[in-house]
Each structure stands twice: as structure tokens, then as C-alpha cells.
Design a protein around this motif. Structure first.
Motif, PDB file in Angstrom:
ATOM      1  N   LEU A 151       0.811  -1.223   0.000  1.00 20.25           N
ATOM      2  CA  LEU A 151       0.000   0.000   0.000  1.00 20.25           C
ATOM      3  C   LEU A 151       0.844   1.273   0.000  1.00 20.25           C
ATOM      4  O   LEU A 151       0.559   2.230  -0.727  1.00 20.25           O
ATOM      5  CB  LEU A 151      -0.947  -0.006   1.201  1.00 20.25           C
ATOM      6  N   LYS A 152       1.931   1.249   0.807  1.00 21.15           N
ATOM      7  CA  LYS A 152       2.739   2.464   0.926  1.00 21.15           C
ATOM      8  C   LYS A 152       3.274   2.894  -0.442  1.00 21.15           C
ATOM      9  O   LYS A 152       3.216   4.066  -0.812  1.00 21.15           O
ATOM     10  CB  LYS A 152       3.918   2.219   1.870  1.00 21.15           C
ATOM     11  N   VAL A 162       0.478   4.129  -2.793  1.00 21.48           N
ATOM     12  CA  VAL A 162       0.045   5.492  -2.441  1.00 21.48           C
ATOM     13  C   VAL A 162       1.109   6.493  -2.902  1.00 21.48           C
ATOM     14  O   VAL A 162       0.808   7.541  -3.488  1.00 21.48           O
ATOM     15  CB  VAL A 162      -0.233   5.614  -0.924  1.00 21.48           C
ATOM     16  N   GLN A 163       2.365   6.138  -2.631  1.00 21.07           N
ATOM     17  CA  GLN A 163       3.467   7.040  -2.971  1.00 21.07           C
ATOM     18  C   GLN A 163       3.439   7.403  -4.461  1.00 21.07           C
ATOM     19  O   GLN A 163       3.573   8.559  -4.836  1.00 21.07           O
ATOM     20  CB  GLN A 163       4.792   6.335  -2.626  1.00 21.07           C
ATOM     21  N   VAL A 177      -0.865   8.147  -5.782  1.00 22.24           N
ATOM     22  CA  VAL A 177      -1.581   9.278  -5.173  1.00 22.24           C
ATOM     23  C   VAL A 177      -0.642  10.484  -4.986  1.00 22.24           C
ATOM     24  O   VAL A 177      -0.887  11.561  -5.554  1.00 22.24           O
ATOM     25  CB  VAL A 177      -2.216   8.864  -3.812  1.00 22.24           C
ATOM     26  N   PRO A 194      -7.555  11.293   1.278  1.00 19.21           N
ATOM     27  CA  PRO A 194      -6.158  10.959   0.961  1.00 19.21           C
ATOM     28  C   PRO A 194      -5.148  11.597   1.916  1.00 19.21           C
ATOM     29  O   PRO A 194      -4.188  10.965   2.317  1.00 19.21           O
ATOM     30  CB  PRO A 194      -5.979  11.483  -0.458  1.00 19.21           C
ATOM     31  N   ILE A 241      -2.294   9.578   3.925  1.00 20.28           N
ATOM     32  CA  ILE A 241      -0.869   9.860   3.694  1.00 20.28           C
ATOM     33  C   ILE A 241      -0.174  10.169   5.013  1.00 20.28           C
ATOM     34  O   ILE A 241       0.905   9.652   5.309  1.00 20.28           O
ATOM     35  CB  ILE A 241      -0.711  11.012   2.673  1.00 20.28           C
ATOM     36  N   THR A 291      -4.636  -3.017  -3.796  1.00 19.33           N
ATOM     37  CA  THR A 291      -4.185  -1.647  -3.508  1.00 19.33           C
ATOM     38  C   THR A 291      -4.200  -0.803  -4.794  1.00 19.33           C
ATOM     39  O   THR A 291      -4.257   0.417  -4.727  1.00 19.33           O
ATOM     40  CB  THR A 291      -2.751  -1.659  -2.956  1.00 19.33           C
ATOM     41  N   THR A 293      -5.895   2.817  -4.752  1.00 17.00           N
ATOM     42  CA  THR A 293      -5.116   4.058  -4.903  1.00 17.00           C
ATOM     43  C   THR A 293      -5.531   4.817  -6.169  1.00 17.00           C
ATOM     44  O   THR A 293      -5.421   6.038  -6.221  1.00 17.00           O
ATOM     45  CB  THR A 293      -3.599   3.781  -4.915  1.00 17.00           C
ATOM     46  N   LEU A 353      -8.361   6.946  -5.118  1.00 22.64           N
ATOM     47  CA  LEU A 353      -7.882   8.118  -4.371  1.00 22.64           C
ATOM     48  C   LEU A 353      -7.287   9.154  -5.324  1.00 22.64           C
ATOM     49  O   LEU A 353      -7.497  10.367  -5.155  1.00 22.64           O
ATOM     50  CB  LEU A 353      -6.823   7.702  -3.341  1.00 22.64           C
TER      51      LEU A 353
END
Ligand SMILES: CCCCCCCCCCCCCCCCCCCC(=O)SCCNC(=O)CCNC(=O)[C@H](O)C(C)(C)COP(=O)(O)OP(=O)(O)OC[C@H]1O[C@@H](n2cnc3c(N)ncnc32)[C@H](O)[C@@H]1OP(=O)(O)O
Ligand SMILES: NC(=O)C1=CN([C@@H]2O[C@H](COP(=O)(O)OP(=O)(O)OC[C@H]3O[C@@H](n4cnc5c(N)ncnc54)[C@H](OP(=O)(O)O)[C@@H]3O)[C@@H](O)[C@H]2O)C=CC1
Length: 542
Positions: free
Chosen positions: A148-149, A152-153, A156, A201, A205, A230, A234, A237
Motif C-alpha cells: 500500500l505504501k 500510495v506514494q 496518489v 487521501p 498519507i 491496492t 489508490t 484516491l
């Protein structure tokens, strides 16, 4: 609450909109004319869709001024080397024919989207801010198992940062974001609107910043909720993040479904990766994959990559010229317009690979899909695990390293991640896509064709399978007779193996049971009787 699209031709709210409105003249420009003299920025240009976008822009909008490609160095190659390699590939043959110096229009910019400021040098950032007119944001991680990290990085925060850069662009006319039709796959009916995000979001974050990877991994299933991975989470998002800028930028969001090989352009069947269905087709064509969980009657919402790119360029034109007041979403799908089902795909993929076999197949291509869990598990055991064990045994006995079980384990992981999408169907509204088509001139409708009503599925699937052979596996079409010969050899091996197996099992039974012996004599005498009857009747008729 969903954001309702306002009709951009509706004068309501015009006073509040400070961005320049199009004059009648600009509104009438053709798509190619619009891109003439424009500086275009593209992220994800080295990816599957990005390449097709670059190619189409250069070929069909030859007056475009420059394409700024945000590229990162990778696998020991500088960004310049990567771009040089990219434009050498066959995809660019037609552009090369038209203009041998097309590469002069390409300006690679070193950028890593997960780094602060996108890792763009201040000079490059200033240059982009001064001259870019339109942005196409294709870059993303599309892996279904991305932690997920990282998702998102990139999907998003990377998008947020790009929007930050876009806000600095003084001559920016449109920002086109590539999303996915499955961003809202937790819904059955999906309109061309941006749905409320599963979480704010900014809050996510902030939380991810202090959580270590183990905690994030533990809470990921709770966070993604009824989305399968994920990736879709994402991407949902990211849509929201893009929407937040709609008052400052002219925004278009493209939502393609399952992007497959090209339909027509630059040539039919172009594909360069194993993602989505392509890997499944190849594994089935090689005779490795024999079964998969999918619903025969569910719509297989494949969309050719050239269709997506044509729509993307048309949306870029429309967004820049008509300046819709809110971000317009385009659901780029086929299911509602020209539906085709997984059962039909299975049939056409299998028959195509029998006509045009892949080289060195493991077994004859013969796969079927099922939605029944028990039947699926049975075939996994009988058609995947058992042959893999046998093959690895032979490898071991001949002093080689066993590998088949490992290949099957990876394949099972891949298909388990895909089955969510092949076991159900969705309904996408495509009003904005229809509106866009209606806005194009008849000429543009041909040059930037995204009318999938004309798509002939059996022909498309045939070209797709041939494309996987030619462009993904780099196999030569002239080797097809040898590949067919190999399939015949495999068939004979199978017949021999089956016969030996039946005789062996039967011999074991006969040795142990009187009843089996009686049945055996009965069957043999019956066969003799039939044989003598046919011989007698054929002598009479002669
Ligand atoms: C029975 C056959 C009949 C045929 C007809 C029926 C067909 C049904 C097909 C159903 C397909 C449904 C597809 C739905 C897709 C939904 C898409 C949503 C749309 C999108 O927005 S995004 C794009 C989609 N994204 C992806 O497809 C990425 C998926 N891939 C991954 O997440 C990772 O690659 C994966 C699968 C987790 C594997 O990761 P990993 O183990 O780390 O290894 P690699 O990535 O290096 O790959 C390993 C190995 O597997 C091969 N591979 C990759 N993807 C596939 C695949 N889809 N099918 C088969 N094989 C695959 C890859 O090439 C590697 O092979 P090597 O030989 O190089 O080791
Ligand atoms: N393929 C599909 O079926 C579908 C795709 N989409 C969307 O379309 C878009 C393009 O997908 P597709 O072309 O298939 O994906 P690819 O994986 O082929 O391409 C991804 C691109 O993003 C770039 N990228 C990834 N990480 C970074 C990073 N950290 N910094 C800079 N660039 C990076 C890659 O560069 P590099 O070469 O350096 O890795 C590559 O150019 C995505 O937004 C995806 O969500 C939507 C629906 C379906």
C-alpha cells in the motif's frame, strides 16, 4: 455524495469561471490542428499505453512541437538510453517512415515520480512551467500486489506532485489523467462521475508516514475494504486528488477497462507485456495454463489500446478547447456497447493458438474456464500439479534443475489475482464518451476512432494472439509449421501415455480380481464379435 457533472455548454456558473472560454474558431479546430505547435508533457511514456500515445501523437499530429517525457533511469540504463531504445522498437516503424527525424521532437526529462518534487531539476521544472500546454498522466504502478505504501506514494502522492507542477505551468490548457474503469469496482453500476474517496487521501498519507511496513501490511485489507487490491484503491484516491484541482485546471479523466493489444493502429495486434489477459493467453497458448476461474457468461470488458489512446487524445482536445467547468470522466469500455464474454474469449483464444501455435509448447493448448470452485481445484490438481510433478521428476532424473512446479506456483498467484475481474461483470455509463464522439468532425472520427461498435471480436482476438506470439515472445511466423509439428508430437505422446496408463491400471486390476478378468474377456469378445460382424457385412455388400 457523487460529484454531478455539469454540462459545459450550460451557462449556469459561467460568471464564477475565470478561465478563458473558447472562441467559435478554436472550438471548430480539428484534433490534429489543435496539437499543432503544442508542447506536450507525458508521464509513463515508457509503459504500454504511454508508448502508443507517443507514437500516435507523432504520427497523426505531425505538427506537434515537442513531447516532454518524464522518464527515470532504470536497470542500469540512463533515461536517454531508455528513450532511444523505446523509439527503435517496431511500434515506431510507421512514424519512422513518415519522418526519419521524429526523435528530435522528443525531450526526455529525468524524473522519479516517488521522489520529492518528482526529482526534476529546478532548470527542467522552470522550462516545463514555461512551455507545457497539455499534460497526459499515464504513469502508475499497476501491480495488484503492490504494498500500500508504495502504491500510495506513486499513484496518489506522485499525482499530487504532478498537479503541483501543472499549477505552475503558465500556458497549460488541459490535464488528462489516466485512471481505470475499476477504480470503483466495489460498485456494480459506474457512472462517469468521481465518487467520494474511500478515505480522505491527506489523512491516509499522514498515517502512512509514521506506520512501519508491518503495520501497514496488517491494516491493508481493512483499508481497501471491498476493493480487491491496492491498485484499484489508490487509483480511486488519485481521481479524487485530481478532482480537487478542477477549479484551477481543465481536467479530463480517462477510465479504460482491461486494455489489450491494438485493434488497428499502428498495426493490428501490437502488445508488449504480460499484464492482464495477455499473460493468461500466452500461458494457455503454451499449454501450461489448462484452467482458470472465470464466468463464461460474464462480459469480458477488453478495450484495445489504440481505442484508449484515440479517446485520450480527443479528450485532450475537447478539454483544452471547450474547457468544461468540472473534470469530465470518460468510461472507456466495450461491455455496454459491443459485449463479448469470457466463454467466447476462451473459445477464440484456444482456436487461434491451434491455428497459429506458439513455439515449444509444454502441452497442446486446451484450456477451459469454470466458475465452480471444486471443478477448478480438480483441474488444478490433474492438469497443472500432476503434470508439473511428473515433468520435474523427469528433469531430476536427467540431472536437470526442476522448474515446472515453481512456474505453476507463480502462475497460480497471477491468476488468483485476476479472477476477481473475470468472475463478475460491471455496467459502465458512457454518456461523455458518446458526447465526445458527437463533437468530432467526420474526419477526426476516422483518425481518432474510438467507436467500438465496429470491433469484430473474433478477428481482434486472432490478431491479439498472433501479437503475443510476434511482439511479446518474439517468435517468427515462419516457424509455425515446426510449431504445428511439435503439437502433433505432443498429441502422440499423450495418446501413447494414456494408452500405457490404461493398460497398466487394467493389468493391475486383472491380476487382482476375477470380476475384472470376466469384464475384460467380455469386452474383448464383444469387440471380436463386432469386428467379425462388420467384416461379414462388408463382404456381403461387395
Ligand atoms: C484458461 C484460459 C482461457 C483464456 C481465456 C480466459 C481469459 C481470462 C483472463 C482473465 C484476465 C482478467 C484480467 C483482468 C485485469 C483487470 C485489469 C484492471 C485494469 C487495470 O486497470 S490495470 C492493468 C492490470 N494490471 C495487471 O494486469 C498487473 C497484474 N500483474 C501483477 O500484479 C504481477 O505481475 C503479479 C501477477 C502479481 C506477479 O508478480 P511477481 O510474482 O512479482 O512477478 P512478475 O510481475 O515479475 O511476473 C512473474 C511471472 O508471471 C508472469 N505474469 C505476469 N502477469 C501475468 C498474467 N496476467 N498472467 C500470466 N502470467 C503473468 C510474468 O510475465 C512473469 O513471467 P516470467 O516468465 O517472466 O517469470
Ligand atoms: N494496462 C491496463 O490494462 C490498464 C491501465 N490503466 C492505466 O493506464 C496507465 C498506464 O498503464 P500501462 O501503460 O498499462 O502501465 P505500465 O506498467 O506499462 O507503465 C507504467 C509507466 O509508469 C512509469 N512509472 C512507474 N513508476 C514510476 C516512477 N516511480 N517514476 C516515474 N515513472 C514511473 C513506468 O516507467 P518505467 O518504465 O520506468 O517503469 C511506465 O512508463 C496507468 O495509469 C494505469 O493505471 C487503466 C486501465 C487498464
Amino acid at each position: 455524495m457523487a460529484t454531478v457533472r455539469r454540462d459545459e455548454r450550460d451557462p449556469v456558473g459561467e460568471q464564477a469561471d475565470t478561465r478563458p472560454r473558447p472562441s467559435d474558431d478554436t472550438a471548430m479546430t480539428s484534433v490534429a490542428d489543435y496539437y499543432a505547435g503544442k508542447n506536450v508533457l507525458i508521464t509513463g511514456a515508457t509503459g504500454f499505453m504511454g508508448k502508443v500515445l507517443v507514437e500516435k501523437l507523432l504520427r497523426c499530429c505531425p505538427q506537434v512541437r515537442a513531447l516532454f517525457l518524464l522518464v527515470r533511469p532504470k536497470a542500469g540504463q540512463s533515461m536517454q538510453q531508455r528513450v532511444d531504445d523505446m523509439i527503435k522498437c517496431k511500434l515506431f516503424d510507421r512514424v519512422r517512415e513518415d519522418d526519419a527525424h521524429f526523435h528530435r521532437k522528443i525531450v526526455p526529462i529525468s524524473s522519479e515520480l516517488t521522489e520529492p518534487g518528482l526529482a526534476i531539476s529546478p532548470e527542467d521544472a522552470d522550462k516545463l512551467a514555461a512551455c507545457v500546454n497539455i499534460v497526459f498522466h499515464c504513469a502508475a504502478t499497476i501491480r495488484f500486489d503492490e504494498p500500500l505504501k508504495h502504491a500510495v506514494q506513486l499513484n496518489v502522492i506522485g499525482t499530487q506532485q504532478l498537479l503541483g507542477l501543472a499549477r505552475r505551468m503558465r500556458h497549460l490548457e488541459a490535464f488528462i489523467h489516466i485512471s481505470t474503469a475499476y477504480a470503483n469496482c466495489n460498485r456494480k453500476h459506474i457512472d462517469e462521475v468521481i465518487y467520494p474517496p474511500p478515505v480522505e487521501p491527506r489523512k491516509l498519507i499522514e498515517s502512512l508516514e509514521w506506520m512501519d511496513d508491518r503495520i501497514v501490511q496488517d491494516i491493508t485489507p481493512r483499508l481497501i475494504g471491498n476493493r480487491p487490491n491496492t491498485y484499484t484503491y489508490t487509483k480511486a484516491l488519485a481521481e479524487y486528488v485530481v478532482q480537487q484541482e478542477q477549479d484551477k485546471l481543465n481536467i479530463g479523466i480517462i477510465r479504460p477497462s482491461i486494455v489489450g493489444a491494438s485493434w488497428q493502429e499502428p498495426f493490428p495486434g501490437w502488445i508488449d507485456n504480460f499484464n492482464g489477459p495477455s499473460g493468461v493467453f500466452i500461458a494457455a497458448g503454451k499449454g501450461i495454463l489448462r484452467t482458470m476461474r472465470a464466468n463464461n457468461d460474464a462480459v469480458a470488458d477488453l478495450i484495445p489500446v489504440d481505442v484508449v489512446i484515440n479517446l485520450t487524445l480527443a479528450a485532450g482536445w475537447y478539454t483544452a478547447v471547450h474547457k468544461p467547468k468540472t473534470a469530465l470522466v470518460y468510461n472507456c469500455t466495450t461491455g455496454g456497447i459491443n459485449p463479448f464474454h469470457w466463454g467466447e474469449i476462451e473459445h477464440h483464444v484456444m482456436s487461434s493458438f491451434k491455428r497459429n501455435p506458439l513455439e515449444q509448447a509444454f502441452r497442446r493448448p486446451n484450456a477451459n474456464i469454470t466458475s465452480n470452485y471444486l471443478i477448478y481445484q480438480y483441474w488444478i490438481l490433474v492438469s497443472h500439479k500432476f503434470p508439473a510433478l511428473l515433468y520435474d521428476l523427469v528433469l531430476r532424473l536427467t540431472g536437470q534443475k526442476p522448474q515446472m512446479m515453481r512456474i505453476f506456483n507463480r502462475l497460480h498467484k497471477a491468476i488468483s489475482l485476476l479472477e476477481y475481474f473475470s468472475s463478475q461483470d460491471w455496467e459502465w455509463n458512457s454518456e461523455n464518451v458518446n458526447m465526445l464522439m458527437a463533437q468530432l468532425s467526420p474526419e477526426d472520427r476516422k483518425t481518432f476512432n474510438f467507436d467500438v461498435r465496429q470491433l469484430n471480436w473474433p478477428e481482434y482476438i486472432e490478431n491479439y494472439c498472433i501479437g503475443t506470439k510476434k511482439y511479446v515472445l518474439n517468435e517468427d511466423m515462419s516457424d509455425i509449421p515446426a510449431a504445428r509439428q511439435h503439437l502433433r508430437k505432443l498429441r502422440n505422446i499423450r495418446y501413447t501415455f494414456n494408452t500405457v496408463l490404461v493398460v497398466f491400471i487394467w493389468r493391475v486390476f486383472i491380476a487382482r480380481s476375477q470380476m475384472a478378468r470376466n469384464i475384460w474377456y467380455f469386452v474383448v469378445s464383444l469387440c471380436f464379435k463386432f469386428l467379425s460382424y462388420f467384416r461379414a457385412s462388408s463382404t456381403l455388400t461387395n
